[in-house]
Design an enzyme around this catalytic site. Structure first.
Site, mmCIF file in Angstrom:
data_model
loop_
_atom_site.group_PDB
_atom_site.id
_atom_site.type_symbol
_atom_site.label_atom_id
_atom_site.label_comp_id
_atom_site.label_asym_id
_atom_site.label_seq_id
_atom_site.Cartn_x
_atom_site.Cartn_y
_atom_site.Cartn_z
ATOM 1 N N CYS A 181 12.546 -1.471 6.779
ATOM 2 C CA CYS A 181 12.344 -2.702 6.002
ATOM 3 C C CYS A 181 13.336 -2.825 4.840
ATOM 4 O O CYS A 181 13.305 -2.033 3.895
ATOM 5 C CB CYS A 181 10.921 -2.717 5.451
ATOM 6 N N ASN A 209 -0.731 2.427 6.064
ATOM 7 C CA ASN A 209 0.150 1.502 5.351
ATOM 8 C C ASN A 209 0.890 0.698 6.407
ATOM 9 O O ASN A 209 1.487 1.262 7.313
ATOM 10 C CB ASN A 209 1.142 2.303 4.486
ATOM 11 N N GLY A 210 0.832 -0.618 6.291
ATOM 12 C CA GLY A 210 1.522 -1.472 7.259
ATOM 13 C C GLY A 210 0.618 -2.599 7.686
ATOM 14 O O GLY A 210 -0.386 -2.892 7.031
ATOM 15 N N CYS A 270 0.811 -1.230 0.000
ATOM 16 C CA CYS A 270 0.000 0.000 0.000
ATOM 17 C C CYS A 270 0.847 1.285 0.000
ATOM 18 O O CYS A 270 2.013 1.270 0.358
ATOM 19 C CB CYS A 270 -0.965 0.103 1.195
ATOM 20 N N GLY A 311 0.289 -0.565 -4.919
ATOM 21 C CA GLY A 311 -1.052 -1.115 -4.760
ATOM 22 C C GLY A 311 -1.901 -0.794 -5.955
ATOM 23 O O GLY A 311 -1.993 0.378 -6.351
ATOM 24 N N TYR A 337 13.090 -4.815 -3.327
ATOM 25 C CA TYR A 337 12.071 -5.055 -4.330
ATOM 26 C C TYR A 337 11.004 -3.972 -4.435
ATOM 27 O O TYR A 337 10.629 -3.560 -5.531
ATOM 28 C CB TYR A 337 11.374 -6.385 -4.054
HETATM 29 P P1 AMP Z 1 8.432 -16.061 -7.303
HETATM 30 O O1 AMP Z 1 8.175 -16.161 -8.772
HETATM 31 O O2 AMP Z 1 7.275 -16.506 -6.462
HETATM 32 O O3 AMP Z 1 9.720 -16.719 -6.887
HETATM 33 O O4 AMP Z 1 8.579 -14.514 -6.951
HETATM 34 C C1 AMP Z 1 9.737 -13.813 -7.278
HETATM 35 C C2 AMP Z 1 9.435 -12.662 -8.188
HETATM 36 O O5 AMP Z 1 8.375 -11.884 -7.662
HETATM 37 C C3 AMP Z 1 10.635 -11.755 -8.340
HETATM 38 O O6 AMP Z 1 10.755 -11.424 -9.697
HETATM 39 C C4 AMP Z 1 10.311 -10.545 -7.493
HETATM 40 O O7 AMP Z 1 10.693 -9.357 -8.135
HETATM 41 C C5 AMP Z 1 8.823 -10.571 -7.309
HETATM 42 N N1 AMP Z 1 8.429 -10.364 -5.900
HETATM 43 C C6 AMP Z 1 9.165 -10.458 -4.796
HETATM 44 N N2 AMP Z 1 8.438 -10.223 -3.690
HETATM 45 C C7 AMP Z 1 7.195 -9.956 -4.096
HETATM 46 C C8 AMP Z 1 5.977 -9.632 -3.430
HETATM 47 N N3 AMP Z 1 5.926 -9.505 -2.101
HETATM 48 N N4 AMP Z 1 4.863 -9.442 -4.206
HETATM 49 C C9 AMP Z 1 4.926 -9.556 -5.540
HETATM 50 N N5 AMP Z 1 6.047 -9.864 -6.222
HETATM 51 C C10 AMP Z 1 7.162 -10.067 -5.522
#
Ligand code: AMP
Length: 445
Positions: free
Chosen positions: A238, A102-103, A2, A28, A244
């Site tokens: 964080c 947010n949180g 968010c 979001g 990311y």
């Molecule tokens: P996965 O395919 O499940 O291994 O997710 C890794 C990919 O999702 C990477 O390309 C990250 O950039 C992205 N990613 C990492 N954390 C999140 C998150 N919390 N929500 C959505 N995408 C994420």
């Protein structure tokens, strides 16, 4: 996840909030909303959808006033109701109130159950509603004291913007888990927002980050703000925001996100060397780290995979066949570049392992002779719980498999992750970071 924003002292407050939310759309995409106070009343518009879908010129013109708060909601499982959109508005004994958050509050069920015991009625599944109830039922005579009383009950990670008809409060939890910054608007007003990328879009000048445990109060009729240190700061910024989540052009705690990601890439190249012909990123999440990796290793950088930006998150994918089709639609290899080459492919993180597995298949099908995967963060072994949407232990691949087992699963020739020590060094030692996904230190008790 968010995004939140608060705008004070500008007669284009809703428009500034709108641009800020647009700049923070990555935080979001499920729903968005803005509340504006005219001084007499608070008016709210919120809906499911993207910022540009929800607000048109007519909507923005109808939100007249000098003070606005806004929110982008990140979709989480099982919450598709518009009632889960923010701001949350309420009328109570002292007048009108609107809140964005947010949180993630860790004692939300406890607090909710005890409020329900005492007769409270809830409209949504959001923890933000707890805060409204706590403020409304306090016996303090002033809103500020009611808010402080409520904050003593809630536990967890939060950045809040609370608006009455004449005041706006911006509050960051004592750990400073989520980012929250303060800026000055060109016309003399103020803005607070989850990320500084919003400031650039609206021409605001960065003043400083809101301190962990601090409340900033803006009041109609005053051309400055008041700062109150409510809680002893215990910084746990964080790390995943840098890895990311945040936009590369944002600065958090004085550090640029893009530069920090590049540094993580450089550290990865030092830790996990490999002979290869090309460094390519997983677009877009791996680009900054891949540039750092290429610079440090001397291996040429190429955008070997092209991403189609028109494939949305909502693409319906009921079957494996359709899911594979979605990846094909989203990511295409540049075959002539990859054929016969030893590739180092960089991404920021592995969560379930889905992306890495698919990317490797794409690269191999395009003729890459070797695919070496380098991840610019440590293994994610624990769910976040403080506002980053990560799945449960069961679904986190690094919680269930060793690095060698993951390598086998994703069919990479080699696989390495950044170490926790190298991540810490990349972030620097000027403050303390939350590394909860990596070390399982759930510091909010
Ligand atoms: P996965 O395919 O499940 O291994 O997710 C890794 C990919 O999702 C990477 O390309 C990250 O950039 C992205 N990613 C990492 N954390 C999140 C998150 N919390 N929500 C959505 N995408 C994420």
């Amino acid at each position: 996840m968010c995004a939140i924003v608060g705008v004070f002292g500008d007669n284009e407050a809703a428009r500034i909030a709108y641009y800020s939310l647009f700049a923070m759309q990555h935080r979001g995409q499920e729903a968005t909303g803005i509340s504006v106070s005219s001084g007499e009343h608070i008016k709210t518009i919120k809906k499911r959808g993207l910022v540009t879908d929800v607000f048109d010129e007519t909507a923005l013109k109808s939100l007249a006033g000098e003070m606005a708060i806004g929110h982008n909601r990140y979709s989480t499982a099982g919450s598709e109701s518009v009632l889960d959109a923010q701001p949350v508005f309420a009328s109570y004994k002292l007048g009108e109130l609107s809140v964005v958050h947010n949180g993630n509050l860790i004692n939300k069920n406890e607090v909710r159950n005890s409020l329900i015991e005492e007769g409270a009625i809830f409209q949504s599944s959001m923890d933000t509603e707890n805060i409204i109830h706590l403020i409304a039922r306090s016996h303090e005579g002033h809103l500020q004291d009611r808010i402080i009383e409520a904050l003593k009950v809630i536990k967890g990670a939060y950045c809040l913007c609370i608006q009455s008809r004449t005041k706006m409060f911006a509050i960051r939890d004592r750990y400073g888990v989520r980012p929250f910054s303060l800026g000055k608007l060109p016309n003399g007003g103020f803005i607070v927002s989850s990320e500084t990328c919003a400031f650039d879009l609206v021409g605001a000048e960065f003043i400083r980050d809101i301190k962990p445990g601090e409340m900033i109060v803006f009041e109609k009729g005053s051309d400055t703000y008041k700062s109150i240190q409510l809680f002893e700061p215990d910084p746990h910024i964080c790390a995943f925001e840098y890895i990311y989540f945040a936009r590369p052009d944002s600065d958090i705690e004085g550090k640029n996100v893009y530069a920090t990601r590049q540094e993580m890439g450089r550290a990865l190249a030092r830790e996990c060397q490999i002979e290869a012909d090309l460094v390519i990123p997983v677009p877009d999440s791996g680009v900054s780290a891949a540039l750092g990796y290429a610079n440090e290793s001397g291996i040429p950088f190429e955008m070997g995979i092209v991403r189609n930006h028109y494939v949305g998150r909502t693409f319906i994918e009921p079957t494996q066949e359709r899911r594979d089709m979605k990846v094909k639609l989203k990511l295409s290899p540049i075959r002539s570049l990859l054929k016969g080459k030893r590739i180092v492919v960089i991404d920021d993180s592995i969560v379930r392992g889905t992306t890495a597995k698919r990317i490797i298949r794409i690269l191999k099908e395009a003729g890459a002779s070797e695919v070496h995967v380098r991840i610019a963060s440590p293994t994610i072994e624990h769910p976040d719980r403080y506002g980053i949407d990560t799945p449960s232990y069961k679904e986190l691949i690094s919680a269930n498999k060793s690095v060698e087992e993951i390598r086998e699963y994703i069919e990479a020739d080699t696989l390495s992750f950044l170490s926790i020590d190298a991540l810490k060094q990349s972030l620097g030692s000027d403050t303390n970071y939350s590394l909860v996904s990596f070390d399982g230190n759930y510091f909010i008790k």
